[in-house]
Design an enzyme around this catalytic site. Structure first.
Site, PDB file in Angstrom:
ATOM      1  N   GLN A 190       3.855  65.916 -44.959  1.00  0.00           N
ATOM      2  CA  GLN A 190       2.788  64.918 -44.848  1.00  0.00           C
ATOM      3  C   GLN A 190       3.209  63.852 -43.839  1.00  0.00           C
ATOM      4  OE1 GLN A 190       1.796  61.796 -47.809  1.00  0.00           O
ATOM      5  NE2 GLN A 190      -0.116  62.924 -48.110  1.00  0.00           N
ATOM      6  N   TYR A 222      -4.153  53.956 -46.059  1.00  0.00           N
ATOM      7  CA  TYR A 222      -3.311  53.903 -44.857  1.00  0.00           C
ATOM      8  C   TYR A 222      -4.162  53.990 -43.592  1.00  0.00           C
ATOM      9  CZ  TYR A 222       0.522  54.279 -48.184  1.00  0.00           C
ATOM     10  OH  TYR A 222       1.393  54.053 -49.227  1.00  0.00           O
ATOM     11  N   ARG A 234      -5.821  64.774 -46.129  1.00  0.00           N
ATOM     12  CA  ARG A 234      -5.962  64.155 -47.449  1.00  0.00           C
ATOM     13  C   ARG A 234      -6.871  62.937 -47.361  1.00  0.00           C
ATOM     14  NH1 ARG A 234      -2.125  61.930 -52.275  1.00  0.00           N
ATOM     15  NH2 ARG A 234      -2.665  63.589 -53.720  1.00  0.00           N
ATOM     16  N   ARG A 275       3.365  64.590 -61.497  1.00  0.00           N
ATOM     17  CA  ARG A 275       4.331  64.050 -62.452  1.00  0.00           C
ATOM     18  C   ARG A 275       4.894  65.144 -63.361  1.00  0.00           C
ATOM     19  NH1 ARG A 275      -0.207  60.139 -64.750  1.00  0.00           N
ATOM     20  NH2 ARG A 275      -0.718  60.369 -62.550  1.00  0.00           N
TER      21      ARG A 275
END
Length: 393
Positions: free
Chosen positions: A103, A175, A227, A320
């Protein structure tokens, strides 16, 4: 006999690359690189421990520009000198047959002068994020924007040369790619801003440059993913109507998948409480089979993952839970689901390759971030104090 889960079936992309199953490790911040962005031996160990079972392993984010660093301990791919370490990283992630996806991003205004060692952060416009202690960024000039587009291209070249199987453009989680699309952070009136179509321009130019680099340098199929975060709650901010227009355009671009960043896979609109249809299903309908979808957010048990595939989503990302149980896929494959670990103790950290820096990020920084109202991709309702990484930070 292995249970016939759909998520264990292989998938072949249009470019010919086949992945062994539909389970993905999403990008998760581990904050364990050296100060200047080089990979550490601790990170390599972490990648080796957590690779193997999944079809695709998407790395923690790497910055593409000097001004693009977003936080301490972040990977960098901004210079050829990082290639030796990145080559080791790709090899570690690919152990066991997983496809290694790197990424890449530019943090934009989600950085600050401390992280950038005295330099002011930059963004589409000089508008600060709505979060505590946010600094006002400097508006990028046209030549600087063109340079950042070049930086994404050069980062892609390095990813190819380092042996990665693909890259993911991080256009989510507030971002820079998202900042250009957002009417909150992009107040420009030139070709890079204005109406919703013009606010797509930066992302589309980055995709165009990345595609040209892949065409030039990749000798075998190479994945390019994108993404996206579907909504913002700022006013003005990204709304689902904007996102659906953007996704309709993205679906016809030279990318190989779309990854939807949410803290809960079945999340509904943050801005319209009367809209009860999960966002992921709206996006699936908008794409209309033009691109494969990756969905993420609070998926833990095999039944949770299978529900995603049953809804017609192509890939399920598990964050997770794959930190807590690196052998999740292998245990499902061998009908050993009862032994899957769903909790974690601090005594397990070394065994799991979780560094003190990563543990601090997971348990301290994220608890603080949970209280920031303009960070919708943190799953506030699902927070587990034992381990709850932001699946895509």
């Amino acid at each position: 006999m292995t249970t016939a889960y759909k998520f264990l079936e292989p998938y072949t992309f249009k470019n010919g690359m086949t992945v062994k199953n539909r389970v993905v490790i999403p990008p998760m911040t581990e904050a364990s690189s050296f100060e200047e962005g080089s990979i550490t031996t601790d990170e390599l160990r972490y990648f080796r421990i957590h690779s193997g079972g999944v079809g695709m392993f998407i790395s923690p984010v790497a910055n593409v520009s000097e001004s693009g660093k977003g936080f301490e301990g972040q990977l960098s791919i901004k210079d050829d000198r990082f290639l030796p370490g990145l080559t080791k990283m790709a090899s570690a992630m690919k152990q066991g047959g997983a496809k290694a996806i790197l990424q890449i991003f530019h943090a934009g205004r989600m950085s600050n002068s401390k992280v950038l060692r005295g330099t002011q952060a930059v963004s589409a416009s000089a508008v600060a994020a709505e979060r505590p202690n946010a600094e006002t960024p400097r508006e990028l000039t046209n030549p600087e924007i063109e340079q950042i587009i070049d930086d994404f291209g050069e980062a892609t070249r390095r990813a190819i040369q380092a042996g990665f199987d693909g890259i993911e453009l991080h256009g989510a989680n507030t971002y820079l790619l998202q900042q250009f699309f957002s009417p909150h952070s992009n107040r420009r009136t030139d070709k890079w801003g204005g109406n919703v179509q013009k606010r797509m321009t930066f992302a589309l130019e980055v995709i165009k440059r990345v595609h040209s680099v892949v065409t030039q340098y990749a000798k075998e199929p190479f994945i390019v993913g994108y993404r996206i975060s579907p909504e913002e709650i700022e006013t003005p901010g990204i709304r689902l109507a904007d996102t659906m227009q953007f996704i309709d355009v993205l679906a016809d671009q030279p990318i190989d998948y779309l990854h939807i960043s949410m803290g809960y896979v079945w999340r509904t609109s943050l801005n319209d409480e009367t809209d009860t249809e999960p966002i992921i299903l709206k996006i699936k309908r908008q794409i209309h089979n033009r691109l494969p979808l990756i969905s993420v957010g609070s998926v833990e048990q095999p039944a949770d993952a299978e529900k995603v595939l049953d809804a017609g989503i192509d890939f399920v990302a598990i964050g997770r839970e794959l930190l807590r149980e690196p052998n999740w896929v292998q245990k499902v494959e061998s009908n050993d689901e009862e032994s899957i670990r769903y909790t974690i103790s601090i005594q397990d950290l070394d065994e799991l390759g979780i560094t003190p820096a990563m543990w601090n990020f997971l348990t301290v920084r994220l608890k603080s971030a949970m209280h920031i109202s303009n960070q919708p991709d943190y799953d506030k309702g699902q927070f587990d104090h034992r381990l709850a990484p932001h699946e895509g930070a």
